[in-house]
Enzyme design. Sequence first.
Site, mmCIF file in Angstrom:
data_model
loop_
_atom_site.group_PDB
_atom_site.id
_atom_site.type_symbol
_atom_site.label_atom_id
_atom_site.label_comp_id
_atom_site.label_asym_id
_atom_site.label_seq_id
_atom_site.Cartn_x
_atom_site.Cartn_y
_atom_site.Cartn_z
ATOM 1 N N SER A 136 81.888 -113.761 46.670
ATOM 2 C CA SER A 136 80.675 -113.234 46.051
ATOM 3 C C SER A 136 79.756 -112.615 47.121
ATOM 4 O O SER A 136 80.142 -111.664 47.775
ATOM 5 C CB SER A 136 79.969 -114.346 45.271
ATOM 6 O OG SER A 136 78.917 -113.833 44.483
ATOM 7 N N ASP A 233 84.470 -111.419 34.881
ATOM 8 C CA ASP A 233 83.357 -111.863 35.726
ATOM 9 C C ASP A 233 82.038 -111.453 35.051
ATOM 10 O O ASP A 233 81.746 -110.263 34.947
ATOM 11 C CB ASP A 233 83.472 -111.214 37.103
ATOM 12 C CG ASP A 233 82.452 -111.747 38.108
ATOM 13 O OD1 ASP A 233 81.384 -112.235 37.667
ATOM 14 O OD2 ASP A 233 82.710 -111.659 39.322
ATOM 15 N N HIS A 263 83.830 -115.462 37.554
ATOM 16 C CA HIS A 263 83.198 -115.110 38.818
ATOM 17 C C HIS A 263 83.631 -115.997 39.980
ATOM 18 O O HIS A 263 83.921 -115.501 41.079
ATOM 19 C CB HIS A 263 81.674 -115.161 38.692
ATOM 20 C CG HIS A 263 80.965 -114.775 39.953
ATOM 21 N ND1 HIS A 263 81.079 -113.514 40.514
ATOM 22 C CD2 HIS A 263 80.160 -115.481 40.797
ATOM 23 C CE1 HIS A 263 80.371 -113.466 41.630
ATOM 24 N NE2 HIS A 263 79.812 -114.636 41.826
#
Length: 289
Positions: A136, A233, A263
Site C-alpha cells: 500500500s 480493492d 486491499h
Amino acid sequence: MAASVLRGFRRVAPRTVVHGKVSVFSDMCLGGVRQKSTVQYVTRPDLPKLAYRKVKGKSPGVVFLPGFASSMAGLKAEALEEFCKSLGHAFLRFDYTGCGASEGVWTDCSLGSWKRDVLYVLDELVEGPQILVGSSMGGWLMLLAAIARPEKTDALVGIATAADHFVTAFKSLPIEVRKEIEEKGEWVLASKHSEEGAYKLSLDFLQEAESHCVLQGPIPVTCPVRLIHGLKDPDVPWHISMQVAERVLSNDVDIILRKHGQHRMSDKDDVKLMVYTIDDLIDKLTTMA
C-alpha cells in the site's frame, strides 16, 4: 512506455527449484514465523529510535515496507521473514516513526519523514542492493526509495501500491467538501482498517505528501518491477498499479491482478503469490549476477 505484462495467478504446487535446490513453501511459511527475529532499536541523532527485526543472510536481501498506520507485525511481513530464512537470504522489516514499536508521535509524521526512515534503513541497516517489498503506502515509499537510492535497489515488489494515493483521493473529492476540509485543516478519512473507524489527516500532511507524488511523469526506476493488485480493492484502485507500470522506465515490469483480491492481500493464496513472485526475482537476480 514500460513493457508491462498482465498475468493471471495460477495455482502451483507449494515447492519450487531455487538455485538448483528444491525449496518447499510450508504452511508455517505462509502463516507465521516459527522463531521470530528479535526486535532491535537503532538510535539516530536528533530523530526517534526505529524498531526493526533483521535476519542475516546472503544477497539479495529483502526489505519489507508496511502500509499506512501499519506495522512490521503483519502476516505478509512474517511470511516473508520465514521464507527468506528458508532460503538463507537476508531480510529486514521495521516500523516507521510513530508506528508500531518505533518511537515518535504519529500525528507529527509525514510522508517525507517516513521516506527518511526507509533511506536510513537502506543506508545503515542493510548491506548491498535489496529487493524492496512495499505494501500500500509502502509501495509509494518503495518507489521514492528506488529513485533516491538506485544503487541499493535490486528490484521492487508492490502490493496494492498506493502511489500518490492521499493526494489523488483528496483532489477527487467534490470542491465543496475540499473547501470544508481546508477550513477545518483536517480530513477525516473513513477506513475499516482503523480501530476508530477513520484516520485524521491534517492539511499539512496532505500538502507535504503532494511534494512526493510520482505519477505526473516518467518514474526514473530501471530495476525489475512486480506489481500485485486486487481487482476488488476498495481502498486503492488497481489502475494505480497500471499507471506505475506505464511510468517506470524499466522494461522488466509485470502486473499481476487478483480477481478477488482485496486491499490488504493477506489471504493465504495472496501471500503465496507474493512469496512466489519474490522467489522468482531472487532466482532471476542470482542468475544474472
